[in-house]
Design a protein around this motif. Sequence first.
Motif, PDB file in Angstrom:
ATOM      1  N   VAL A 120       8.617   6.266  -1.472  1.00 10.37           N
ATOM      2  CA  VAL A 120       7.646   5.340  -2.088  1.00 10.37           C
ATOM      3  C   VAL A 120       6.197   6.019  -2.310  1.00 10.37           C
ATOM      4  O   VAL A 120       5.732   6.292  -1.238  1.00 10.37           O
ATOM      5  CB  VAL A 120       7.444   3.792  -1.684  1.00 10.37           C
TER       6      VAL A 120
ATOM      7  N   GLU B 296       2.331  13.912   5.054  1.00 12.42           N
ATOM      8  CA  GLU B 296       2.453  12.372   4.606  1.00 12.42           C
ATOM      9  C   GLU B 296       3.388  11.621   5.623  1.00 12.42           C
ATOM     10  O   GLU B 296       4.563  11.788   5.615  1.00 12.42           O
ATOM     11  CB  GLU B 296       2.793  12.074   3.231  1.00 12.42           C
TER      12      GLU B 296
ATOM     13  N   GLU C  83       5.289   8.686   7.489  1.00 10.65           N
ATOM     14  CA  GLU C  83       5.716   7.658   6.791  1.00 10.65           C
ATOM     15  C   GLU C  83       7.004   7.063   7.435  1.00 10.65           C
ATOM     16  O   GLU C  83       7.607   7.642   8.406  1.00 10.65           O
ATOM     17  CB  GLU C  83       6.397   7.955   5.380  1.00 10.65           C
TER      18      GLU C  83
ATOM     19  N   ASP D  22       6.847  13.127   4.447  1.00 12.32           N
ATOM     20  CA  ASP D  22       6.990  13.253   3.045  1.00 12.32           C
ATOM     21  C   ASP D  22       6.235  14.648   2.655  1.00 12.32           C
ATOM     22  O   ASP D  22       4.977  14.455   2.379  1.00 12.32           O
ATOM     23  CB  ASP D  22       6.398  12.086   2.221  1.00 12.32           C
TER      24      ASP D  22
ATOM     25  N   LYS E 109       8.016  17.474  -4.123  1.00  6.05           N
ATOM     26  CA  LYS E 109       8.373  16.688  -3.155  1.00  6.05           C
ATOM     27  C   LYS E 109       9.824  16.982  -2.710  1.00  6.05           C
ATOM     28  O   LYS E 109      10.132  16.390  -1.368  1.00  6.05           O
ATOM     29  CB  LYS E 109       8.323  15.108  -3.881  1.00  6.05           C
TER      30      LYS E 109
ATOM     31  N   GLY F 184       6.084   5.371   2.152  1.00  6.98           N
ATOM     32  CA  GLY F 184       4.653   5.616   1.607  1.00  6.98           C
ATOM     33  C   GLY F 184       3.721   5.830   2.815  1.00  6.98           C
ATOM     34  O   GLY F 184       4.287   5.491   3.989  1.00  6.98           O
ATOM     35  N   THR F 185       2.989   6.655   2.589  1.00  7.88           N
ATOM     36  CA  THR F 185       1.827   6.984   3.677  1.00  7.88           C
ATOM     37  C   THR F 185       0.479   6.455   3.694  1.00  7.88           C
ATOM     38  O   THR F 185       0.088   6.188   2.403  1.00  7.88           O
ATOM     39  CB  THR F 185       1.719   8.691   3.508  1.00  7.88           C
TER      40      THR F 185
HETATM   41 MG    MG Z   1       4.744   9.827   0.510  1.00  8.90          MG
END
Ligand code: MG
Length: 208
Positions: free
Chosen positions: A9, A57, A59, A88, A109, A177-178
């Motif tokens: 995300v 990142e 998460e 991530d 990514k 998500g971060t």
């Molecule tokens: Mg991320």
Amino acid sequence: MNVGKIFCVGRNYREHANEMKAELPTEPVIFLKPPSAIIHPPEPIVRPAFSKELHHEAELVVALGSGGRNISAEEAPGCILGYGVGLDMTLRDVQAVAKKKGLPWTTAKGFDTSAPLSEIIPADPAHPVPVFDLTCRVNGIERQRAKTSEMIFSVPFLIRYLSTIFTLEKGDLIFTGTPSGVGVVNPGDTIEASLGGVVSIEHGVTEG
Ligand code: MG
């Protein structure tokens, strides 16, 4: 655990969206990493030769124990096998070019070693969606700290949302998500990510 799909995300914490100068999303930004991107400590994170800007990142990662399609937010907690902490890892220079050209983020990514992941801690059926303190340190200095309750889209929301697009299966992972504080890491650096001391990982960075 056999890992299936790895959903990620983007922009799920306000301050991170701000630091990336990105608009707050009205629905989740979703991308995928290949399962072959996963590494576990003490395997090193390898910055590929075609990038000079590797970012961390940290998460919260959700592992699914069951899945399906069109899962309701009420049913979603029952799909959670457990939680881990992940990184991530992102080639920010490669991502910037992709964003500018409107191209996918797959290379930026999903490169090898881009998904460092801890062991998975089983979810407590009585409290299936706990709040964790998520932290990230580089060479012992704190770079990221947030409560997972600060996420724009909650874990049950994400499971429900993803299941309207993809068939979810046991072994699928969600990198949720971060928070803010992302930044560059270089060969020789050490990254530690932790969920409130419950589970943590430590990885060195090398050059490919
Ligand atoms: Mg991320």
